[in-house]
Design a protein around this motif. Structure first.
Motif, mmCIF file in Angstrom:
data_model
loop_
_atom_site.group_PDB
_atom_site.id
_atom_site.type_symbol
_atom_site.label_atom_id
_atom_site.label_comp_id
_atom_site.label_asym_id
_atom_site.label_seq_id
_atom_site.Cartn_x
_atom_site.Cartn_y
_atom_site.Cartn_z
ATOM 1 N N ARG A 135 0.994 -1.161 0.067
ATOM 2 C CA ARG A 135 0.061 -0.080 0.101
ATOM 3 C C ARG A 135 0.702 1.211 0.093
ATOM 4 O O ARG A 135 0.530 2.057 -0.418
ATOM 5 N N ALA A 136 1.901 1.293 1.042
ATOM 6 C CA ALA A 136 2.725 2.542 0.757
ATOM 7 C C ALA A 136 3.281 2.685 -0.512
ATOM 8 O O ALA A 136 3.409 3.970 -0.950
ATOM 9 N N LEU A 137 3.953 1.577 -1.395
ATOM 10 C CA LEU A 137 4.302 1.636 -2.544
ATOM 11 C C LEU A 137 3.392 2.143 -3.791
ATOM 12 O O LEU A 137 3.587 3.270 -4.480
ATOM 13 N N ARG A 138 2.305 1.789 -3.549
ATOM 14 C CA ARG A 138 1.199 2.236 -4.271
ATOM 15 C C ARG A 138 0.786 3.697 -4.160
ATOM 16 O O ARG A 138 0.800 4.376 -5.383
ATOM 17 N N ASP A 139 0.621 3.952 -2.915
ATOM 18 C CA ASP A 139 0.389 5.479 -2.550
ATOM 19 C C ASP A 139 1.421 6.332 -3.026
ATOM 20 O O ASP A 139 1.167 7.637 -3.517
ATOM 21 N N GLU A 140 2.956 5.968 -3.093
ATOM 22 C CA GLU A 140 3.724 6.749 -3.591
ATOM 23 C C GLU A 140 3.786 7.114 -5.160
ATOM 24 O O GLU A 140 3.772 8.166 -5.372
ATOM 25 N N LEU A 141 3.367 5.871 -5.647
ATOM 26 C CA LEU A 141 3.251 6.102 -7.254
ATOM 27 C C LEU A 141 1.886 6.982 -7.605
ATOM 28 O O LEU A 141 2.031 7.881 -8.438
ATOM 29 N N ALA A 142 0.871 6.781 -6.865
ATOM 30 C CA ALA A 142 -0.250 7.344 -7.208
ATOM 31 C C ALA A 142 -0.042 8.829 -6.924
ATOM 32 O O ALA A 142 -0.558 9.668 -7.469
ATOM 33 N N ARG A 143 0.693 9.257 -5.684
ATOM 34 C CA ARG A 143 0.926 10.592 -5.393
ATOM 35 C C ARG A 143 1.613 11.262 -6.414
ATOM 36 O O ARG A 143 1.657 12.500 -6.645
ATOM 37 N N ARG A 144 2.538 10.566 -7.334
ATOM 38 C CA ARG A 144 3.176 11.153 -8.365
ATOM 39 C C ARG A 144 2.287 11.165 -9.803
ATOM 40 O O ARG A 144 2.902 11.375 -10.818
ATOM 41 N N GLY A 145 0.957 10.919 -9.387
ATOM 42 C CA GLY A 145 0.204 10.940 -10.532
ATOM 43 C C GLY A 145 0.018 9.987 -11.598
ATOM 44 O O GLY A 145 -0.404 9.865 -12.856
ATOM 45 N N CYS A 146 0.693 8.645 -10.998
ATOM 46 C CA CYS A 146 0.656 7.267 -11.781
ATOM 47 C C CYS A 146 -0.596 6.479 -11.711
ATOM 48 O O CYS A 146 -1.124 6.407 -10.571
ATOM 49 N N ALA A 147 -0.984 5.793 -12.550
ATOM 50 C CA ALA A 147 -1.606 4.563 -12.616
ATOM 51 C C ALA A 147 -0.884 3.343 -12.236
ATOM 52 O O ALA A 147 0.168 3.233 -12.533
ATOM 53 N N VAL A 148 -1.649 2.342 -11.322
ATOM 54 C CA VAL A 148 -0.445 1.441 -10.848
ATOM 55 C C VAL A 148 -0.940 0.312 -11.206
ATOM 56 O O VAL A 148 -1.957 -0.263 -11.170
ATOM 57 N N MET A 149 0.062 -0.714 -11.343
ATOM 58 C CA MET A 149 -0.034 -2.289 -11.725
ATOM 59 C C MET A 149 0.849 -3.122 -10.784
ATOM 60 O O MET A 149 1.881 -2.709 -10.886
ATOM 61 N N TYR A 150 0.339 -4.222 -10.584
ATOM 62 C CA TYR A 150 1.181 -5.281 -9.800
ATOM 63 C C TYR A 150 1.676 -6.207 -10.888
ATOM 64 O O TYR A 150 1.197 -6.945 -11.629
ATOM 65 N N ASN A 151 2.770 -6.275 -10.523
ATOM 66 C CA ASN A 151 3.920 -7.325 -11.409
ATOM 67 C C ASN A 151 4.419 -8.824 -10.882
ATOM 68 O O ASN A 151 4.443 -8.903 -9.869
ATOM 69 N N HIS A 152 4.107 -9.734 -11.609
ATOM 70 C CA HIS A 152 4.481 -11.076 -11.673
ATOM 71 C C HIS A 152 4.381 -11.547 -10.116
ATOM 72 O O HIS A 152 5.483 -11.809 -9.423
ATOM 73 N N PRO A 153 3.317 -11.812 -9.479
ATOM 74 C CA PRO A 153 3.227 -12.375 -8.098
ATOM 75 C C PRO A 153 3.818 -13.536 -7.652
ATOM 76 O O PRO A 153 4.385 -13.805 -6.683
ATOM 77 N N ILE A 154 3.688 -14.416 -8.743
ATOM 78 C CA ILE A 154 4.251 -15.818 -8.387
ATOM 79 C C ILE A 154 5.956 -15.464 -8.283
ATOM 80 O O ILE A 154 6.436 -16.219 -7.563
ATOM 81 N N TRP A 155 6.286 -15.312 -9.533
ATOM 82 C CA TRP A 155 7.760 -14.875 -9.636
ATOM 83 C C TRP A 155 8.349 -14.176 -8.136
ATOM 84 O O TRP A 155 9.707 -14.750 -7.545
ATOM 85 N N SER A 156 7.453 -13.131 -7.570
ATOM 86 C CA SER A 156 7.825 -12.384 -6.244
ATOM 87 C C SER A 156 7.990 -13.171 -5.235
ATOM 88 O O SER A 156 8.261 -12.509 -4.125
ATOM 89 N N ARG A 157 7.285 -14.539 -5.153
ATOM 90 C CA ARG A 157 7.132 -15.298 -3.840
ATOM 91 C C ARG A 157 6.341 -14.488 -2.892
ATOM 92 O O ARG A 157 6.338 -14.899 -1.698
ATOM 93 N N ILE A 158 5.405 -13.649 -3.174
ATOM 94 C CA ILE A 158 4.600 -13.309 -2.294
ATOM 95 C C ILE A 158 3.546 -14.345 -1.564
ATOM 96 O O ILE A 158 3.298 -15.329 -2.445
ATOM 97 N N GLU A 159 3.163 -13.858 -0.405
ATOM 98 C CA GLU A 159 1.985 -14.945 0.023
ATOM 99 C C GLU A 159 0.715 -13.874 0.058
ATOM 100 O O GLU A 159 0.643 -12.884 -0.202
ATOM 101 N N PRO A 160 -0.306 -14.818 0.189
ATOM 102 C CA PRO A 160 -1.626 -14.083 0.118
ATOM 103 C C PRO A 160 -1.709 -13.048 0.916
ATOM 104 O O PRO A 160 -2.343 -11.917 0.681
ATOM 105 N N GLU A 161 -1.214 -12.937 2.278
ATOM 106 C CA GLU A 161 -1.476 -11.920 3.130
ATOM 107 C C GLU A 161 -0.795 -10.664 2.857
ATOM 108 O O GLU A 161 -0.903 -9.513 3.101
ATOM 109 N N ASP A 162 0.267 -10.714 1.590
ATOM 110 C CA ASP A 162 1.153 -9.594 1.200
ATOM 111 C C ASP A 162 0.188 -8.779 0.064
ATOM 112 O O ASP A 162 0.760 -7.761 -0.237
#
Length: 327
Positions: A135-162
């Motif tokens: 959320r913090a990363l999303r908010d910083e990108l949005a604060r700069r006027g950007c539309a936000v997309m999440y990349n390659h979640p499986i490669w990134s080894r994230i867990e559902p809670e992330d």
């Protein structure tokens, strides 16, 4: 009951683009000019040069009436297993695109990226609250006027809670050609559907994550086709945020929608078409073409219990196109 609607608006242009590409500005093999020339030669109309942790705006250099470059950045957050920052100690990461948004978003933004501005990765050691970090990363990108997309979640080894609960993003990669061929961990729709089931309006994105490597193929394998009023950054990003696009690794989708309780799709010849539905267990359904035949128009009668529906169209070679979800 899902109301009557059309997924790809008529009367607009259709533009093919890759939202995830790298050049020598970060870890790509080719210069920006070479990357742009390669995609133009292969029939693309737009490209996002999404360099790691560096925002680039090369639109003035490369944009013309037939091709545009979307200004953007691939921003990062990392969880390391210990106090080191050794790459072999990276346990999880968030890689998120900030693509410069619509004219209104840019005008309302309290801050703007400069060309070649670096955004330092967020770094954590031992443990993290992954969702808060995202959320913090999303908010910083949005604060700069950007539309936000999440990349390659499986490669990134994230867990559902992330990630579950992460709204405010227009898309999540469900097909990343580079990581599909690098290690088989670039294609998965699980996190997309988990977000959709929780009411998050997010689209599925196919992209290359191209670096023009020589060890394996990582170019022209995943793309989006947007329905936009014009080939401009404002119109393309507006269409992405509205979900007026489809993603593909091969097949084409001519149209889809819901009409009088029936979900329909028109596509290039495919071997199977699947309706993925939110709601009770057993809501998904697949139509498979008889041996030696293909499917170009498929309909599914809705039960009325679906919370959302989306479509996957797969051809005889196993390549798939994905629609955004309808509610």
């Amino acid at each position: 009951m899902i109301s009557d609607q059309v997924g790809l608006p008529a009367g607009t242009g259709r533009y093919r683009g890759n939202l995830h590409a790298h050049s020598t500005i970060s870890d790509g093999r080719l210069t920006p000019a070479e990357v742009v020339a390669d995609f133009r030669t292969h029939g693309y109309q737009f490209l996002c040069l999404s360099e790691h942790d560096v925002f680039t705006d090369l639109s003035s250099e490369f944009d013309d009436e037939d091709f545009i470059v979307l200004p953007g950045i691939e921003a990062s957050a990392y969880l390391f297993a210990d106090d080191s920052c050794d790459r072999h100690a990276r346990m999880r990461c968030h890689h998120m695109h900030g693509i410069l948004g619509t004219d209104e978003m840019v005008a309302a933004a309290p801050a703007r990226f400069e060309h070649m501005e670096r955004l330092e990765p967020l770094v954590y050691h031992g443990s993290w609250d992954g969702l808060s970090v995202a959320r913090a990363l999303r908010d910083e990108l949005a604060r700069r006027g950007c539309a936000v997309m999440y990349n390659h979640p499986i490669w990134s080894r994230i867990e559902p809670e992330d990630i579950l609960g992460l709204d405010g993003i227009f898309g999540i990669e469900v097909f990343n050609f580079d990581t599909v061929n690098e290690g088989g961990d670039g294609a998965d729709t699980v996190y997309w559907d988990l977000l959709l089931r929780r009411g998050v309006a997010v689209g599925g994105v196919a992209s290359d994550d191209s670096h023009h490597v020589t060890a394996f193929d990582d170019v022209f394998g995943g793309w989006v086709v947007v329905c936009a009023e014009s080939l401009t950054r404002d119109a393309v990003v507006r269409a992405l945020m509205a979900g007026e696009y489809y993603s593909s690794s091969g097949p084409e989708i001519e149209g889809f929608g819901v009409r009088e309780g029936v979900l329909w799709v028109d596509c290039s010849p495919c071997e199977r078409v699947t309706m993925v539905a939110g709601g009770p267990i057993g809501g998904n359904r697949t139509v498979i073409a008889p041996y030696g035949d293909t499917l170009e128009h498929v309909e599914f009668r809705l039960s009325g219990h679906e919370t959302y529906v989306r479509l996957e169209c797969t051809d005889a070679s196993g390549k798939t196109a994905w629609t955004c979800a309808l509610r």
